[in-house]
Design an enzyme around this catalytic site. Structure first.
Site, mmCIF file in Angstrom:
data_model
loop_
_atom_site.group_PDB
_atom_site.id
_atom_site.type_symbol
_atom_site.label_atom_id
_atom_site.label_comp_id
_atom_site.label_asym_id
_atom_site.label_seq_id
_atom_site.Cartn_x
_atom_site.Cartn_y
_atom_site.Cartn_z
ATOM 1 N N LYS A 78 -7.340 4.332 2.728
ATOM 2 C CA LYS A 78 -7.656 3.466 3.873
ATOM 3 C C LYS A 78 -7.865 4.307 5.138
ATOM 4 O O LYS A 78 -8.709 3.992 5.956
ATOM 5 C CB LYS A 78 -6.537 2.456 4.099
ATOM 6 C CG LYS A 78 -6.737 1.704 5.374
ATOM 7 C CD LYS A 78 -6.007 0.412 5.396
ATOM 8 C CE LYS A 78 -6.143 -0.182 6.768
ATOM 9 N NZ LYS A 78 -5.544 0.699 7.785
ATOM 10 N N ASP A 79 -7.081 5.392 5.256
ATOM 11 C CA ASP A 79 -7.259 6.301 6.393
ATOM 12 C C ASP A 79 -8.258 7.378 5.984
ATOM 13 O O ASP A 79 -7.915 8.565 5.829
ATOM 14 C CB ASP A 79 -5.913 6.909 6.794
ATOM 15 C CG ASP A 79 -4.991 5.857 7.369
ATOM 16 O OD1 ASP A 79 -5.342 5.244 8.372
ATOM 17 O OD2 ASP A 79 -3.922 5.623 6.768
ATOM 18 N N GLY A 130 0.846 -1.206 0.000
ATOM 19 C CA GLY A 130 0.000 0.000 0.000
ATOM 20 C C GLY A 130 0.879 1.253 0.000
ATOM 21 O O GLY A 130 0.675 2.173 -0.798
ATOM 22 N N HIS A 131 1.891 1.268 0.887
ATOM 23 C CA HIS A 131 2.808 2.415 0.908
ATOM 24 C C HIS A 131 3.550 2.526 -0.422
ATOM 25 O O HIS A 131 3.753 3.621 -0.946
ATOM 26 C CB HIS A 131 3.865 2.248 2.017
ATOM 27 C CG HIS A 131 3.314 2.260 3.411
ATOM 28 N ND1 HIS A 131 3.335 1.156 4.221
ATOM 29 C CD2 HIS A 131 2.741 3.259 4.130
ATOM 30 C CE1 HIS A 131 2.802 1.477 5.398
ATOM 31 N NE2 HIS A 131 2.434 2.736 5.365
ATOM 32 N N MET A 188 -4.478 -3.731 3.321
ATOM 33 C CA MET A 188 -3.084 -3.720 3.772
ATOM 34 C C MET A 188 -2.906 -2.683 4.872
ATOM 35 O O MET A 188 -3.403 -1.569 4.771
ATOM 36 C CB MET A 188 -2.171 -3.421 2.592
ATOM 37 C CG MET A 188 -2.138 -4.558 1.606
ATOM 38 S SD MET A 188 -0.927 -4.304 0.336
ATOM 39 C CE MET A 188 -1.334 -5.678 -0.737
ATOM 40 N N GLN A 198 0.271 11.116 18.250
ATOM 41 C CA GLN A 198 -1.029 10.718 17.695
ATOM 42 C C GLN A 198 -1.536 9.406 18.277
ATOM 43 O O GLN A 198 -2.592 8.919 17.884
ATOM 44 C CB GLN A 198 -0.956 10.649 16.167
ATOM 45 C CG GLN A 198 -0.164 9.482 15.605
ATOM 46 C CD GLN A 198 -0.028 9.585 14.091
ATOM 47 O OE1 GLN A 198 0.698 10.430 13.581
ATOM 48 N NE2 GLN A 198 -0.732 8.738 13.367
HETATM 49 O O1 PAF Z 1 -0.986 7.533 8.240
HETATM 50 C C1 PAF Z 1 0.100 7.572 8.871
HETATM 51 O O2 PAF Z 1 0.979 6.718 8.688
HETATM 52 C C2 PAF Z 1 0.323 8.681 9.886
HETATM 53 O O3 PAF Z 1 -0.870 9.036 10.505
HETATM 54 C C3 PAF Z 1 1.024 9.906 9.275
HETATM 55 C C4 PAF Z 1 0.176 10.591 8.231
HETATM 56 C C5 PAF Z 1 2.363 9.512 8.678
HETATM 57 C C6 PAF Z 1 1.294 10.945 10.377
HETATM 58 O O4 PAF Z 1 2.076 10.409 11.396
#
Ligand code: PAF
Length: 285
Positions: A151-152, A36-37, A186, A61
């Protein structure tokens, strides 16, 4: 691939690149990279001249300290994957480098109602932490385009709002969720599932597909209730499973019936035997 741990080094390279007229694409991540990345890196490569990826597990976070402690870290493998993918620059800062003044919030972001529904309702402070770190990263990298994964779902809306709040020139490019062949979305957190738990996790995408298949045959509330039952029957603790749309102002609405706007089933549920909290979403109309 260049690897920088210090902001100054990264800024020097980026300033030269900008003087050469290079368009910069940016993919922020927390590492434990998967396909995915890599699809974000591929999209960034297609649409920019220089691709910067950051890996930083952002402490501000994580509302759950245990989740932070257990977040998978696979740096050596990440570096190999990024190199093979043709990524140009990896930024790998320490907590001290990102938060030299400590972890206390330096400012509050007015994300409005977006911040208090779904993920926000279950992870207090999460989106302030995301806003804080993405603000820092965007100020540093100043990319032309920012690549993030669908996905987010809610994070994409939050970042869109952050860009507007800060009046940044960056274009947010949202790339589709990648799934394993059996449907599992993923996610770096999948690494924390053993084979049995991973098999159980398939019930999440099954519930979303069930809703998609029945969206025009039953009231939306009944469908989300059925989805929740399917998950609780398999030992999940469901934070939410809701049907949502995106309003023109970028907020989330919770319609009772499918309209003309895209409708998404969004879910967050904890796989009980592993304790791993997974999120997923699917457009269902
Ligand atoms: O989606 C993520 O991996 C994280 O929330 C991000 C955007 C890198 C911020 O830490």
């Amino acid at each position: 691939m260049y690897l920088f741990k210090q902001k100054d080094d990264l800024e020097r390279l980026l300033s030269t690149a900008r003087k050469q007229g290079k368009r910069i694409g940016f993919v922020p991540t927390m590492g434990a990279l998967h396909q995915g990345h890599l699809s974000l890196i591929a999209a960034a490569k297609e649409n920019s001249d220089l691709v910067v990826c950051s890996i930083f597990v952002n402490p501000t976070q994580f509302n759950d300290p245990a989740d932070f402690e257990k977040y998978p870290i696979t740096i050596d493998q990440d570096i190999q994957l990024l190199t093979a993918a043709g990524n140009d620059v990896l930024f790998l800062p320490s907590v001290q480098e990102m938060y030299p003044k400590g972890l206390a919030p330096e400012m509050h972001y007015e994300f409005g109602p977006l911040e208090t529904v779904l993920e926000g309702a279950h992870r207090p402070g999460h989106f302030q932490g995301v806003g804080q770190v993405v603000h820092k990263l965007l100020s540093l990298v100043a990319p032309d385009k920012l690549f993030m994964g669908q996905k987010d779902f809610q994070q994409c809306l939050i970042i869109n709002r952050l860009i507007k709040l800060l009046d940044l020139k960056v274009e947010l490019v949202i790339c589709p969720t990648l799934r394993e062949t059996d449907g599992l979305a993923m996610s770096s957190r999948n690494l924390r599932l053993n084979p049995t738990e991973r098999q159980n996790a398939l019930h999440i995408s099954r519930a979303l597909n069930y809703i998609k298949d029945h969206v025009h045959t039953a009231p939306l509330q009944a469908l989300s209730d059925q989805g929740i039952h399917q998950l609780t029957d398999h030992g999940f603790e469901v934070d939410y499973l809701e049907m949502v749309s995106i309003l023109p102002d970028g907020n989330i609405s919770f319609p009772d019936t499918p309209g003309n706007d895209p409708l998404y089933a969004v879910v967050a549920a904890r796989e009980n035997s592993s304790g791993v909290r997974l999120i997923d979403n699917m457009q269902v109309n």
